[in-house]
Design a protein around this motif. Structure first.
Motif, PDB file in Angstrom:
ATOM      1  N   LYS A 287      10.055   8.000  -9.166  1.00  0.00           N
ATOM      2  CA  LYS A 287       9.851   9.312  -8.452  1.00  0.00           C
ATOM      3  C   LYS A 287       9.940  10.654  -9.415  1.00  0.00           C
ATOM      4  N   SER A 288      10.845  10.440 -10.492  1.00  0.00           N
ATOM      5  CA  SER A 288      10.976  11.317 -11.505  1.00  0.00           C
ATOM      6  C   SER A 288       9.730  11.410 -12.314  1.00  0.00           C
ATOM      7  N   ALA A 289       9.207  10.328 -12.634  1.00  0.00           N
ATOM      8  CA  ALA A 289       7.791  10.308 -13.550  1.00  0.00           C
ATOM      9  C   ALA A 289       6.642  10.946 -12.683  1.00  0.00           C
ATOM     10  N   LYS A 290       6.635  10.598 -11.181  1.00  0.00           N
ATOM     11  CA  LYS A 290       5.765  10.963 -10.640  1.00  0.00           C
ATOM     12  C   LYS A 290       5.718  12.658 -10.360  1.00  0.00           C
ATOM     13  N   ALA A 291       6.845  13.093 -10.157  1.00  0.00           N
ATOM     14  CA  ALA A 291       7.326  14.636 -10.089  1.00  0.00           C
ATOM     15  C   ALA A 291       6.915  15.379 -11.300  1.00  0.00           C
ATOM     16  N   LEU A 292       6.769  14.804 -12.449  1.00  0.00           N
ATOM     17  CA  LEU A 292       6.527  15.383 -13.681  1.00  0.00           C
ATOM     18  C   LEU A 292       5.126  15.234 -14.259  1.00  0.00           C
ATOM     19  N   GLY A 293       4.340  14.162 -13.376  1.00  0.00           N
ATOM     20  CA  GLY A 293       3.083  13.821 -13.987  1.00  0.00           C
ATOM     21  C   GLY A 293       3.173  12.995 -15.230  1.00  0.00           C
ATOM     22  N   LEU A 294       3.966  12.204 -15.328  1.00  0.00           N
ATOM     23  CA  LEU A 294       3.984  11.104 -16.519  1.00  0.00           C
ATOM     24  C   LEU A 294       3.362   9.594 -16.182  1.00  0.00           C
ATOM     25  N   GLN A 295       2.522   9.706 -17.057  1.00  0.00           N
ATOM     26  CA  GLN A 295       2.109   7.975 -16.928  1.00  0.00           C
ATOM     27  C   GLN A 295       2.638   7.180 -17.619  1.00  0.00           C
ATOM     28  N   PHE A 296       3.401   7.396 -18.871  1.00  0.00           N
ATOM     29  CA  PHE A 296       3.995   6.402 -19.810  1.00  0.00           C
ATOM     30  C   PHE A 296       5.160   7.275 -20.429  1.00  0.00           C
ATOM     31  N   ALA A 297       6.368   6.610 -20.078  1.00  0.00           N
ATOM     32  CA  ALA A 297       7.722   7.238 -20.682  1.00  0.00           C
ATOM     33  C   ALA A 297       8.886   6.485 -20.741  1.00  0.00           C
ATOM     34  N   SER A 298       9.917   6.622 -21.424  1.00  0.00           N
ATOM     35  CA  SER A 298      11.108   5.958 -21.031  1.00  0.00           C
ATOM     36  C   SER A 298      12.127   7.015 -20.327  1.00  0.00           C
ATOM     37  N   ILE A 299      12.689   6.640 -19.375  1.00  0.00           N
ATOM     38  CA  ILE A 299      13.621   7.397 -18.565  1.00  0.00           C
ATOM     39  C   ILE A 299      15.020   7.024 -18.731  1.00  0.00           C
ATOM     40  N   ASP A 300      15.885   7.805 -19.314  1.00  0.00           N
ATOM     41  CA  ASP A 300      17.400   7.553 -19.181  1.00  0.00           C
ATOM     42  C   ASP A 300      17.959   7.995 -18.205  1.00  0.00           C
ATOM     43  N   ILE A 301      18.770   7.140 -17.466  1.00  0.00           N
ATOM     44  CA  ILE A 301      19.602   7.524 -16.212  1.00  0.00           C
ATOM     45  C   ILE A 301      21.193   7.043 -16.348  1.00  0.00           C
ATOM     46  N   VAL A 302      22.091   8.117 -16.075  1.00  0.00           N
ATOM     47  CA  VAL A 302      23.436   7.572 -16.206  1.00  0.00           C
ATOM     48  C   VAL A 302      23.913   7.565 -14.958  1.00  0.00           C
ATOM     49  N   ARG A 303      24.771   6.778 -14.674  1.00  0.00           N
ATOM     50  CA  ARG A 303      25.805   6.669 -13.336  1.00  0.00           C
ATOM     51  C   ARG A 303      27.242   7.043 -13.642  1.00  0.00           C
ATOM     52  N   ASP A 304      27.623   8.042 -13.106  1.00  0.00           N
ATOM     53  CA  ASP A 304      29.011   8.584 -13.349  1.00  0.00           C
ATOM     54  C   ASP A 304      30.212   7.821 -12.759  1.00  0.00           C
ATOM     55  N   SER A 305      31.272   8.414 -13.127  1.00  0.00           N
ATOM     56  CA  SER A 305      32.646   7.765 -12.414  1.00  0.00           C
ATOM     57  C   SER A 305      32.422   7.890 -10.875  1.00  0.00           C
ATOM     58  N   ASN A 306      31.749   8.787 -10.374  1.00  0.00           N
ATOM     59  CA  ASN A 306      31.705   8.877  -8.882  1.00  0.00           C
ATOM     60  C   ASN A 306      30.362   8.179  -7.975  1.00  0.00           C
ATOM     61  N   ASP A 307      29.700   7.297  -9.078  1.00  0.00           N
ATOM     62  CA  ASP A 307      28.770   6.446  -8.690  1.00  0.00           C
ATOM     63  C   ASP A 307      27.405   7.591  -8.487  1.00  0.00           C
ATOM     64  N   ASN A 308      27.192   8.446  -9.043  1.00  0.00           N
ATOM     65  CA  ASN A 308      26.284   9.254  -8.978  1.00  0.00           C
ATOM     66  C   ASN A 308      25.189   9.134  -9.762  1.00  0.00           C
ATOM     67  N   TYR A 309      23.939   8.888  -9.624  1.00  0.00           N
ATOM     68  CA  TYR A 309      22.978   8.547 -10.488  1.00  0.00           C
ATOM     69  C   TYR A 309      22.227   9.915 -11.105  1.00  0.00           C
TER      70      TYR A 309
END
Length: 330
Positions: free
Chosen positions: A249-271
């Motif tokens: 979803k994030s890649a599509k919103a930015l128009g990215l075809q090839f990328a590495s995406i770093d996602i974090v999950r916090d102590s409240n389980d928010n991504y």
């Protein structure tokens, strides 16, 4: 110039040899050109691929700009606020430290980093005003801009490599740690692992305390593979689905075809999105073993063929199979 050839270069050379492509190198392997009959040249600079348009690629290089655009698109992310040095024409008479200290007082601790860096270099955890001042001087002495974010209590950090609207790899990053034997101190146990830079160590480590047998103690706060963390491939399909859907979803919103995406999950389980890299670097990942090397090679090979619009069929891994379900809305 004599230099150690990047693993990345070796992988691309191997892909070209196996597929009968021409491989050309310039500027000590920093610029790589791949040529195939009746196809436009495929040129890689550093770790930047031609699959992305220039605007999307540039956006990922600017942490604060990326944060602002993600927020505008209602995509959860770790906020990154931009600062320039006091000599910049962008800085008013009030200077920068008033705003910096306001942020510090609001969040209690901050992470400061170069606005366009990667690999965990020049990244500082600031838990005092003095540390904040020191980090600011260090960063702005050599970089035009600094990105500042609140420190997030991170339970997990993940990397998802996306290419052509599918996830090709999903893994978590396990920070450097020691395992207690019931006898040795944390300080002694840390001597048995690759050295962790003092600035990267967890705050307030009790070096003389003795962890219980089997107790895991994380000793570094950064998640970068180049600084001792290890990739743990995600196998749970529900977790793969959740992370892949968010990344795509994030890649599509930015128009990215090839990328590495770093996602974090916090102590409240928010991504949240932490960072996105349009330069897909798997240097450390590919050195961990034969399977890791083959995975990196598969990803780069797909990127080349997809850029050319090739109909070549590749064997799909579990991440790609789940991506197809996401795209189909299943």
């Amino acid at each position: 110039m004599n230099h150690e050839k990047r693993q990345f270069v070796k992988i691309l050379e191997e892909i070209c040899e196996e597929n009968h492509f021409d491989f050309l190198s310039y500027s000590d392997d920093w610029i790589l050109q791949i040529k195939a009959k009746e196809e436009p040249d495929y040129i890689v600079i550093g770790y930047k691929f031609p699959n992305n348009n220039a605007s999307a690629s540039k956006l990922c290089d600017d942490k604060s700009a990326l944060s602002a655009i993600l927020e505008s698109k209602k995509i959860p992310c770790v906020p990154h606020i931009y600062f320039e040095g006091p000599k910049s024409s962008m800085v008013g008479d009030e200077g920068i430290f008033g705003k910096l200290f306001d942020m510090f007082d609001r969040y209690g601790s901050l992470v400061c980093k170069t606005n366009s860096g990667s690999g965990g270099n020049s990244v500082f955890l600031c838990e005092t005003r003095k540390q904040l001042e020191s980090a600011t001087f260090d960063i702005l002495r050599s970089s035009r801009g600094m990105a500042v974010s609140p420190r997030i209590d991170i339970k997990n950090e993940y990397r998802i490599i996306v290419e052509n609207n599918r996830a090709l790899l999903v893994y978590s990053k396990e920070r450097p740690h020691v395992i207690g034997d019931g006898k040795s101190t944390i300080g002694d146990l840390m001597k048995t692992i690759d050295k962790v830079n003092k600035s990267d160590e967890m705050p307030n480590i009790e070096y003389e305390s003795i962890p219980a047998l089997g107790e895991k103690v994380t000793v570094a706060w950064k998640h970068n593979l180049g600084q001792g963390s290890l990739p743990i491939l995600i196998e749970d399909e529900n977790e793969i689905y959740k992370l892949s859907k968010f990344a795509l979803k994030s890649a599509k919103a930015l128009g990215l075809q090839f990328a590495s995406i770093d996602i974090v999950r916090d102590s409240n389980d928010n991504y949240m999105i932490l960072e996105i890299n349009s330069g897909v670097m798997m240097e450390n990942f590919s050195k961990l073993g034969e399977d890791y090397y083959k995975t990196a090679k598969h990803i780069y090979e797909r990127a080349i063929y997809d850029f050319w619009g090739s109909k070549r069929r590749f064997k799909k891994n579990i991440y790609e199979q789940i991506s197809e379900k996401i795209v189909k809305g299943e």
